[in-house]
Design an enzyme around this catalytic site. Structure first.
Site, PDB file in Angstrom:
ATOM      1  N   GLY A  38      -8.793  18.515  19.378  1.00 28.10           N
ATOM      2  CA  GLY A  38      -9.974  17.958  19.998  1.00 28.10           C
ATOM      3  C   GLY A  38      -9.726  17.784  21.421  1.00 28.10           C
TER       4      GLY A  38
ATOM      5  N   CYS B 282      -1.028  14.091  10.638  1.00 25.80           N
ATOM      6  CA  CYS B 282      -1.512  12.868  11.062  1.00 25.80           C
ATOM      7  C   CYS B 282      -1.594  11.839   9.963  1.00 25.80           C
ATOM      8  CB  CYS B 282      -3.305  13.071  11.029  1.00 25.80           C
ATOM      9  SG  CYS B 282      -4.037  11.944  11.437  1.00 25.80           S
TER      10      CYS B 282
ATOM     11  N   ASP C 260       0.047  18.502  12.827  1.00 26.80           N
ATOM     12  CA  ASP C 260       0.393  18.277  14.194  1.00 26.80           C
ATOM     13  C   ASP C 260       1.691  19.274  14.556  1.00 26.80           C
ATOM     14  OD1 ASP C 260      -1.455  16.231  14.777  1.00 26.80           O
ATOM     15  OD2 ASP C 260      -0.290  14.775  13.793  1.00 26.80           O
TER      16      ASP C 260
END
Length: 276
Positions: A252, A183, A190
């Protein structure tokens, strides 16, 4: 617009609002990173960013919770991206929001997201009675991860990329599951798989694998990584057709799947991969 990644809510403690709050969306202009890549004027690609949201819930008018899986398709020529944590906070703001029906929900989603991205955003819902129709699938193509290569570089190095310009052109599709970047703000990892479909001088597969693994310590958003991969391959290997598609694992409750191409292949299927 002057938003920068450092100003975003990413990586900071956040109060989760549970009633509709479109102001939570945090757009970031695409132009900053595109300038860094030398992408000025007409873009060398078209494409979309496909977002899947697995944690969408709201209340009906009687207060009963509703759930759905949402898919958002954002055009690559939109002026902005939306930072993903702000997207999650925005979706969570529907958790205690009463809405008449799914049409009312979709109308808000389309309006708010189109405003934030700066271009029309397509939004669809899959309701629980249709969950069983969703399919999984892996990216098709020749897996280059099979190659036994030595790696000592973990930052993007386009000079690694090579193609054979002395032989006849080829058309092939190559896949790797070893894409990892970090990120841009928090440095959190990621994870993704990437498919490279091209026609032109044959790309050296070992050099391509080394190049892709080179993103392992690189800090950039998903969309920016895919555009960097596309641009580097186009400049270094000079294919006359090129498409790059990445499927990133969710964070998320959201996954982001950018696709960039310079020839008409049709939008890629939005099939959830095993790691997603």
């Amino acid at each position: 617009m002057t938003n920068t990644p450092e100003q975003s809510p990413l990586g900071k403690n956040s109060a989760y609002q549970t009633e509709y709050a479109p102001e939570l969306l945090f757009p970031i202009p695409r132009v900053q990173k595109r300038d860094e890549l030398g992408l000025t004027g007409t873009l060398p690609f078209f494409g979309v960013d496909i977002w899947n949201a697995y944690e969408l819930s709201w209340l009906n008018l009687r207060g009963k919770p509703q759930v759905a899986i949402a898919t958002f398709t954002v055009p690559a020529d939109s002026p902005n991206i939306v930072e993903s944590k702000s997207f999650k906070l925005y979706l969570n703001s529907f958790n205690q929001t009463r809405l008449a029906n799914t049409d009312a929900l979709l109308a808000l989603l389309r309006e708010d997201l189109s405003t934030a991205f700066g271009a029309p955003v397509h939004a669809t819902l899959t309701l629980p009675e249709d969950f069983g129709t969703l399919k999984m699938g892996e990216l098709d193509g020749l897996l280059i991860d099979r190659l036994d290569v030595d790696i000592d570089n973990y930052s993007p190095s386009p000079e690694l990329l090579k193609a054979n310009h002395d032989e006849a052109a080829v058309e092939e599709t190559l896949v790797s599951h070893l894409l990892k970047s970090n990120c841009l703000v928090t440095g959190q990892p990621d994870w993704g798989s990437v498919q490279i479909r091209y026609a032109g001088p044959q790309i050296d597969q070992e050099s391509l694998l080394r190049y892709l693994i080179g993103f392992r310590e690189h800090n950039e958003f998903h969309e920016q990584c895919v555009e960097r991969i596309f641009t580097d391959i186009l400049r270094q290997c000079k294919p006359h057709k090129l498409a790059v598609y990445a499927r990133y694992t969710r964070r998320g409750g959201l996954d982001i799947n950018p696709w960039r191409a310079n020839f008409s292949t049709g939008k890629p299927p939005n099939l959830r991969a095993a790691r997603q």
